[in-house]
Design a protein around this motif. Structure first.
Motif, PDB file in Angstrom:
ATOM      1  N   THR A 188       0.829  -1.205   0.000  1.00  0.00           N
ATOM      2  CA  THR A 188       0.000   0.000   0.000  1.00  0.00           C
ATOM      3  C   THR A 188       0.863   1.254   0.000  1.00  0.00           C
ATOM      4  O   THR A 188       0.581   2.217  -0.725  1.00  0.00           O
ATOM      5  CB  THR A 188      -0.940  -0.017   1.213  1.00  0.00           C
ATOM      6  OG1 THR A 188      -1.720  -1.229   1.172  1.00  0.00           O
ATOM      7  CG2 THR A 188      -1.870   1.184   1.210  1.00  0.00           C
ATOM      8  N   VAL A 192       0.632   3.967  -3.146  1.00  0.00           N
ATOM      9  CA  VAL A 192       0.284   5.361  -2.850  1.00  0.00           C
ATOM     10  C   VAL A 192       1.418   6.291  -3.269  1.00  0.00           C
ATOM     11  O   VAL A 192       1.185   7.362  -3.851  1.00  0.00           O
ATOM     12  CB  VAL A 192      -0.055   5.529  -1.361  1.00  0.00           C
ATOM     13  CG1 VAL A 192      -0.150   7.014  -0.977  1.00  0.00           C
ATOM     14  CG2 VAL A 192      -1.372   4.823  -1.036  1.00  0.00           C
ATOM     15  N   LEU A 217      -5.270  -1.164   0.026  1.00  0.00           N
ATOM     16  CA  LEU A 217      -5.604   0.061  -0.699  1.00  0.00           C
ATOM     17  C   LEU A 217      -7.069   0.466  -0.567  1.00  0.00           C
ATOM     18  O   LEU A 217      -7.385   1.644  -0.381  1.00  0.00           O
ATOM     19  CB  LEU A 217      -5.287  -0.112  -2.181  1.00  0.00           C
ATOM     20  CG  LEU A 217      -3.874   0.191  -2.649  1.00  0.00           C
ATOM     21  CD1 LEU A 217      -3.724  -0.260  -4.091  1.00  0.00           C
ATOM     22  CD2 LEU A 217      -3.578   1.677  -2.513  1.00  0.00           C
ATOM     23  N   VAL A 224      -6.700   8.970   1.219  1.00  0.00           N
ATOM     24  CA  VAL A 224      -5.547   9.509   0.495  1.00  0.00           C
ATOM     25  C   VAL A 224      -5.985  10.650  -0.415  1.00  0.00           C
ATOM     26  O   VAL A 224      -5.296  11.674  -0.535  1.00  0.00           O
ATOM     27  CB  VAL A 224      -4.840   8.398  -0.303  1.00  0.00           C
ATOM     28  CG1 VAL A 224      -3.762   8.981  -1.216  1.00  0.00           C
ATOM     29  CG2 VAL A 224      -4.214   7.366   0.639  1.00  0.00           C
ATOM     30  N   SER A 228      -4.547  14.339  -0.241  1.00  0.00           N
ATOM     31  CA  SER A 228      -3.853  14.815  -1.435  1.00  0.00           C
ATOM     32  C   SER A 228      -4.374  16.171  -1.888  1.00  0.00           C
ATOM     33  O   SER A 228      -3.597  17.074  -2.216  1.00  0.00           O
ATOM     34  CB  SER A 228      -4.018  13.796  -2.559  1.00  0.00           C
ATOM     35  OG  SER A 228      -3.545  14.305  -3.786  1.00  0.00           O
ATOM     36  N   LEU A 243      -7.600   9.087  -8.344  1.00  0.00           N
ATOM     37  CA  LEU A 243      -6.812   7.941  -7.912  1.00  0.00           C
ATOM     38  C   LEU A 243      -7.424   6.645  -8.420  1.00  0.00           C
ATOM     39  O   LEU A 243      -6.713   5.757  -8.924  1.00  0.00           O
ATOM     40  CB  LEU A 243      -6.733   7.916  -6.387  1.00  0.00           C
ATOM     41  CG  LEU A 243      -5.950   9.049  -5.715  1.00  0.00           C
ATOM     42  CD1 LEU A 243      -6.149   9.011  -4.210  1.00  0.00           C
ATOM     43  CD2 LEU A 243      -4.466   8.964  -6.046  1.00  0.00           C
TER      44      LEU A 243
END
Length: 324
Positions: A188, A192, A217, A224, A228, A243
């Motif tokens: 993971t 990422v 994930l 995430v 982000s 993503l």
């Protein structure tokens, strides 16, 4: 149903000796390096109707002594040559992913030129990190640029987490075998890092094959994405939708290990059957367990997916990706 096995391993005789010499006789907390022979592997393939296996070495890869680049180059050359020999002996049974001596960039560039056109080479097996340098870190730039000169599959295999400054530091919860938990977490971390460094976007000829149905994930993609776009500085600003789109288009995911009954449902929140590949993880998963897991997988795949989707998962997707 016919299968192509994209996640299975070879234990080259020379690589085993190097591992034992440099303290990897119990790799990542496992009790032993398992026995392997082409005859035993082919017997398993016949039992499970596997028409082709793509061999690779597993953790710890070929960089067995921290910062000893010359040793890593020698181990890598010998190991790749021995794997290529397995293909030459059984060209209709075995293909392989070649290894690189990362984090040695110059040595890796030389090895790419040496092996990428060898018969049977389907791409490259890279550990999720090399002495703490995770896939996507700047150090990989020249290597990925070289690989990107033509369409290339990178098989991402987990290894134990590692610190750049202290590569020999004891790992978390050392009383437990690393594959039990840390393999999923390290996978993971690597995926990422690839996403947030925009590596898949910059190197459009690279396709990444992720082990174990995406590991951890699925429950983290939304988290995430929020970090982000809202909190991170100096990284790609990728929403969770962005993503997921990258995961759907630039990554494949194998079904080695224990994807059923739980992991598969997390994966299906962002992916579909066109990106799933069969994997046995033999011989690090012993033959009796490989057979049991194959039967369990058959039951679950039949319950979840159509016949066409099952055929794609077991062999069609791999045929398309590797041009078999």
């Amino acid at each position: 149903m016919e299968r192509i096995d994209t996640h299975c391993h070879i234990v080259p005789t020379g690589w085993r000796k190097w591992c034992e010499k440099y303290g990897w006789e119990k790799p990542d907390g496992m009790p032993v390096i398992p026995k392997w022979s082409s005859e035993a592997h082919i017997t398993l393939m016949e039992k499970l109707n596997i028409k082709r296996s793509i061999l690779s070495i597993t953790s710890p890869g070929t960089h067995l002594k921290a910062n000893d680049f010359e040793l890593a180059r020698q181990v890598t050359r010998e190991t790749n040559d021995e794997i290529a020999q397995a293909h030459r002996e059984y060209p209709d049974k075995f293909s392989f992913f070649a290894s690189l001596p990362l984090p040695d960039v110059d040595g890796s560039l030389q090895e790419i030129d040496r092996v990428r056109d060898m018969p049977g080479c389907c791409g490259f097996a890279l550990m999720t990190n090399a002495q703490g340098h995770y896939l996507g870190d700047d150090i990989y730039g020249p290597v990925f640029a070289k690989l990107n000169e033509r369409p290339t599959v990178i098989f991402m295999h987990p290894t134990e987490c590692c610190s750049i400054k202290n590569p020999d530091t004891e790992k978390p919860l050392p009383q437990y075998p690393t594959p039990m938990l840390e393999y999923y977490f390290d996978t993971t971390r690597a995926v990422v890092n690839l996403l947030l460094t925009e590596t898949p976007t910059r190197y459009s000829n690279l396709t990444f094959l992720v082990s174990h149905c995406g590991a951890a994930l699925a429950p983290l993609v939304e988290r995430v994405g929020v970090f982000s776009t809202s909190l991170l500085k100096g990284n790609a600003k990728l929403s969770s939708d962005a993503l997921k789109e990258l995961l759907r288009t630039r990554f494949y995911f194998d079904l080695a290990g224990f994807p059923f009954p739980d992991l598969i449902h997390g994966y299906l929140r962002f992916g579909d059957t066109s990106r799933l590949l069969y994997g046995s993880d033999y011989p690090y998963t012993p033959q009796p367990l490989v057979e049991n897991l194959a039967r369990f997988m058959d039951d679950n795949v039949q319950e979840l997916f159509s016949e066409d989707a099952r055929a794609a998962i077991y062999h069609g997707n791999a045929e398309r990706l590797f041009h078999f």
